[in-house]
Scaffold this motif. Structure first.
Motif, PDB file in Angstrom:
ATOM      1  N   TYR A 187       6.786  -3.007 -10.134  1.00  0.00           N
ATOM      2  CA  TYR A 187       5.979  -3.495  -9.024  1.00  0.00           C
ATOM      3  C   TYR A 187       4.567  -3.828  -9.488  1.00  0.00           C
ATOM      4  N   VAL A 188       3.936  -4.742  -8.773  1.00  0.00           N
ATOM      5  CA  VAL A 188       2.693  -5.338  -9.251  1.00  0.00           C
ATOM      6  C   VAL A 188       1.472  -4.636  -8.659  1.00  0.00           C
ATOM      7  N   SER A 189       0.327  -4.855  -9.287  1.00  0.00           N
ATOM      8  CA  SER A 189      -0.902  -4.150  -8.919  1.00  0.00           C
ATOM      9  C   SER A 189      -1.339  -4.466  -7.494  1.00  0.00           C
ATOM     10  N   ASP A 190      -1.138  -5.697  -7.027  1.00  0.00           N
ATOM     11  CA  ASP A 190      -1.531  -6.015  -5.657  1.00  0.00           C
ATOM     12  C   ASP A 190      -0.815  -5.134  -4.646  1.00  0.00           C
ATOM     13  N   GLU A 191       0.443  -4.853  -4.908  1.00  0.00           N
ATOM     14  CA  GLU A 191       1.187  -3.996  -3.990  1.00  0.00           C
ATOM     15  C   GLU A 191       0.666  -2.568  -4.031  1.00  0.00           C
ATOM     16  N   TYR A 192       0.366  -2.076  -5.214  1.00  0.00           N
ATOM     17  CA  TYR A 192      -0.194  -0.727  -5.314  1.00  0.00           C
ATOM     18  C   TYR A 192      -1.561  -0.645  -4.639  1.00  0.00           C
ATOM     19  N   ASN A 193      -2.325  -1.728  -4.679  1.00  0.00           N
ATOM     20  CA  ASN A 193      -3.660  -1.714  -4.083  1.00  0.00           C
ATOM     21  C   ASN A 193      -3.632  -1.911  -2.581  1.00  0.00           C
ATOM     22  N   ASN A 194      -2.683  -2.685  -2.076  1.00  0.00           N
ATOM     23  CA  ASN A 194      -2.750  -3.117  -0.681  1.00  0.00           C
ATOM     24  C   ASN A 194      -1.574  -2.693   0.189  1.00  0.00           C
ATOM     25  N   ASN A 195      -0.531  -2.169  -0.404  1.00  0.00           N
ATOM     26  CA  ASN A 195       0.643  -1.760   0.371  1.00  0.00           C
ATOM     27  C   ASN A 195       1.161  -0.432  -0.189  1.00  0.00           C
ATOM     28  N   ARG A 196       0.210   0.480  -0.460  1.00  0.00           N
ATOM     29  CA  ARG A 196       0.510   1.677  -1.243  1.00  0.00           C
ATOM     30  C   ARG A 196       1.519   2.607  -0.568  1.00  0.00           C
ATOM     31  N   GLU A 197       1.395   2.797   0.714  1.00  0.00           N
ATOM     32  CA  GLU A 197       2.318   3.713   1.395  1.00  0.00           C
ATOM     33  C   GLU A 197       3.762   3.232   1.263  1.00  0.00           C
ATOM     34  N   ALA A 198       3.954   1.928   1.406  1.00  0.00           N
ATOM     35  CA  ALA A 198       5.307   1.377   1.317  1.00  0.00           C
ATOM     36  C   ALA A 198       5.847   1.469  -0.101  1.00  0.00           C
ATOM     37  N   ILE A 199       5.010   1.157  -1.077  1.00  0.00           N
ATOM     38  CA  ILE A 199       5.502   1.170  -2.447  1.00  0.00           C
ATOM     39  C   ILE A 199       5.764   2.593  -2.920  1.00  0.00           C
ATOM     40  N   ASP A 200       4.943   3.551  -2.484  1.00  0.00           N
ATOM     41  CA  ASP A 200       5.202   4.952  -2.830  1.00  0.00           C
ATOM     42  C   ASP A 200       6.523   5.423  -2.240  1.00  0.00           C
ATOM     43  N   ASP A 201       6.808   4.977  -1.018  1.00  0.00           N
ATOM     44  CA  ASP A 201       8.085   5.326  -0.402  1.00  0.00           C
ATOM     45  C   ASP A 201       9.250   4.774  -1.206  1.00  0.00           C
ATOM     46  N   ALA A 202       9.121   3.538  -1.662  1.00  0.00           N
ATOM     47  CA  ALA A 202      10.201   2.932  -2.438  1.00  0.00           C
ATOM     48  C   ALA A 202      10.398   3.632  -3.767  1.00  0.00           C
ATOM     49  N   VAL A 203       9.299   3.927  -4.458  1.00  0.00           N
ATOM     50  CA  VAL A 203       9.382   4.507  -5.791  1.00  0.00           C
ATOM     51  C   VAL A 203       9.873   5.948  -5.751  1.00  0.00           C
ATOM     52  N   ASN A 204       9.553   6.671  -4.688  1.00  0.00           N
ATOM     53  CA  ASN A 204       9.909   8.086  -4.607  1.00  0.00           C
ATOM     54  C   ASN A 204      11.183   8.348  -3.822  1.00  0.00           C
ATOM     55  N   ASN A 205      11.888   7.293  -3.452  1.00  0.00           N
ATOM     56  CA  ASN A 205      13.112   7.429  -2.671  1.00  0.00           C
ATOM     57  C   ASN A 205      14.286   6.958  -3.518  1.00  0.00           C
ATOM     58  N   PRO A 206      15.131   7.890  -4.000  1.00  0.00           N
ATOM     59  CA  PRO A 206      16.256   7.474  -4.854  1.00  0.00           C
ATOM     60  C   PRO A 206      17.257   6.577  -4.154  1.00  0.00           C
ATOM     61  N   GLU A 207      17.239   6.533  -2.820  1.00  0.00           N
ATOM     62  CA  GLU A 207      18.093   5.595  -2.106  1.00  0.00           C
ATOM     63  C   GLU A 207      17.562   4.165  -2.215  1.00  0.00           C
TER      64      GLU A 207
END
Length: 538
Positions: free
Chosen positions: A500-520
């Protein structure tokens, strides 16, 4: 990046991009804070749709840059169609450079996805555009399947629907399920319009099929077949069901039904004609090895003769002036070696600066036959045997380029026992797969033959070739000479996804953290080693 997903902005984006590209449309006098689909004239929609067609295949609409960043520097070199010659381009040694991926991702979600959603929503609200809405559903599947097959979980079901807050990521499993549903809906609509030609009042607005409903239906079914085979190793029962449904309903059967985004002198040019001018990539050693060993005439349509040729490795009785280079060259080697002279550029029609260039392929008859051949290999109802469908796939690809079925030595191509050759006089070939279908071989060997010929026929659609390499492990190609991250991705592997790209980590962090930390969703770290949901074979 939350503003990209805002349901008002995607409408404004479509309007203003349109108005900036043409003088042919009337001024829109609407309050930008209250713009709605109802406030847009029908005359604007064809260009919105056309721009989404173009942007989807070229990874954006400011397309030279994103096409290089997302396509040439990643899938082109991970499909092993090309190798990079520029010393600073480390993606060929498995560095997944964020700023490059970020540029491509932002362009796709910032321009292409909003215009696609706009066209979908606009046509959904007007009964007289029901067929166009079905066409845009097919295009949604095409566009998003390329994104999810690069990254895995992505913003999908909530894209353009969230006024504020995070835009959550969907699992790839759920995304694929929706793909099949969308294709069901589209085909049901096409079935009511058999034989019709329609696209926003003027079939010329359709730069893929000139409004042919029957061809759009064949594309929808062929996309279903492609996606069915993609999930073969993770859900065999669903793969079989969807593949058989596709074939029963009618897939692409001949080259007259091939789907391309057609080039023109306006806004829709093949971007290879620009990026080839930069002299940053050349033919891979794998393409030389396979095409030379098979004495394949398509080499002339794909590549140009090298400026400086190596005659020592030519097949007996054959002059072969097309030269490749190994993937994974170090920066020092690239600096010291004139690869742009000793390795082949793309064929002439791709390298004429300022020309429109050839049309860009979406899905062609040859691929549909190879997909059916693989399905038949599994015992699925594909209306043919694996051997017959494999051979028809080769015939379709050769006919696409107006060849008569013979190789460069004038021998029958399909029955030839030719195998790949060493790309130079000292290096053996990576593969020993023959052309002639080996009915006595085991299923895995036959699959290798099918995918090897499919890899040739897919050129230059490296996104699809890269996905198939990950899914099947074929074709058998040379290892990288070097990897800059050998502890993560060694030379005998390839990246399994894009991080995943830096813009997503900077601007959509809650969603990307959910994706990365969810094995589903993402079942592993956010890097190039984590396999996608469908990547279960090897």
């Amino acid at each position: 990046m939350k503003s990209i997903y805002n349901s008002i902005l995607y409408i404004l984006c479509a309007q203003f991009v349109l108005l900036s590209c043409t003088d042919d449309f009337s001024e829109i006098n609407t309050d930008p804070k209250n713009s709605t689909v109802d406030g847009i004239d029908d005359g604007l929609i064809p260009l919105v749709a056309k721009k989404s067609f173009y942007g989807a295949v070229y990874m954006g609409q400011n397309a030279n840059g994103p096409f290089q960043l997302g396509h040439s520097l990643f899938s082109d070199v991970y499909a092993n169609y090309f190798a990079t010659t520029a010393a600073g381009f480390d993606s060929d040694q498995f560095i997944l450079v964020d700023r490059w991926l970020n540029g491509a991702y932002a362009e796709q979600y910032g321009n292409v996805a909003p215009e696609l959603k706009f066209a979908l929503d606009y046509t959904a609200e007007r009964d007289y555009f029901s067929t166009e809405n079905a066409m845009m559903k097919v295009w949604k599947v095409f566009f998003f399947h390329r994104l999810t097959d690069y990254w895995g979980p992505i913003p999908y079901s909530n894209f353009g629907e969230v006024e504020s807050g995070p835009v959550m990521y969907d699992s790839q499993k759920d995304i694929y399920a929706d793909f099949f549903n969308l294709l069901d809906e589209a085909v049901a609509t096409f079935d009511t319009q058999t034989g019709q030609s329609v696209f926003f009042g003027n079939t010329a607005n359709d730069i893929i099929y000139n409004g042919s409903v029957d061809n759009w239906k064949a594309l929808a079914n062929s996309l279903r077949l492609r996606l069915a085979l993609r999930i073969k190793y993770v859900d065999g029962a669903l793969a079989k069901s969807e593949a058989e449904k596709a074939v029963a309903s009618g897939v692409i059967m001949n080259n007259s039904q091939n789907a391309y985004v057609n080039s023109d002198n306006g806004n829709f040019r093949n971007n290879y004609t620009t990026i080839t001018q930069w002299g940053e990539f050349r033919m891979s050693a794998d393409m030389e090895s396979v095409l030379k060993g098979y004495k394949d005439p398509r080499v002339a349509n794909y590549f140009a003769p090298a400026d400086s040729v190596d005659t020592l490795d030519d097949p007996v009785g054959l002059t072969f002036d097309y030269e490749g280079m190994r993937n994974g060259q170090t920066a020092n080697t690239k600096t010291a070696t004139p690869f742009n002279t000793i390795a082949s550029d793309m064929a002439g029609e791709y390298t004429v600066d300022g020309s429109v260039g050839p049309p860009y392929p979406i899905l062609r008859a040859a691929e549909a036959y190879f997909l059916r051949a693989e399905g038949a290999l599994e015992g699925w109802a594909m209306n043919g045997t694996a051997k017959d469908l494999y051979e028809q796939g080769i015939q379709m690809s050769h006919a696409e380029y107006e060849y008569d079925g013979t190789n460069l030595s004038g021998e029958d191509y399909i029955s030839s026992t030719n195998v790949p050759a060493g790309f130079d006089s000292t290096t053996p070939p990576a593969s020993t797969a023959p052309i002639a279908y080996d009915e006595a071989a085991d299923k895995e060997r036959q699959l290798e033959q099918i995918i090897t010929q499919k890899w040739i026929a897919l050129f230059p659609d490296s996104e699809e070739a890269y996905a198939e390499r990950r899914r099947t492990g074929y074709p058998t190609l040379y290892d990288r000479l070097n990897s800059l991250i050998p502890s993560q991705i060694p030379v005998d592997e390839i990246p399994r996804r894009m991080p995943y790209v830096s813009d997503e980590y900077n601007n959509n962090r809650e969603a990307i953290d959910d994706a990365v930390n969810n094995p589903e969703k993402l079942d592993g770290p956010d890097d190039g080693t984590t396999k996608l949901w469908w990547d279960k074979k090897n």
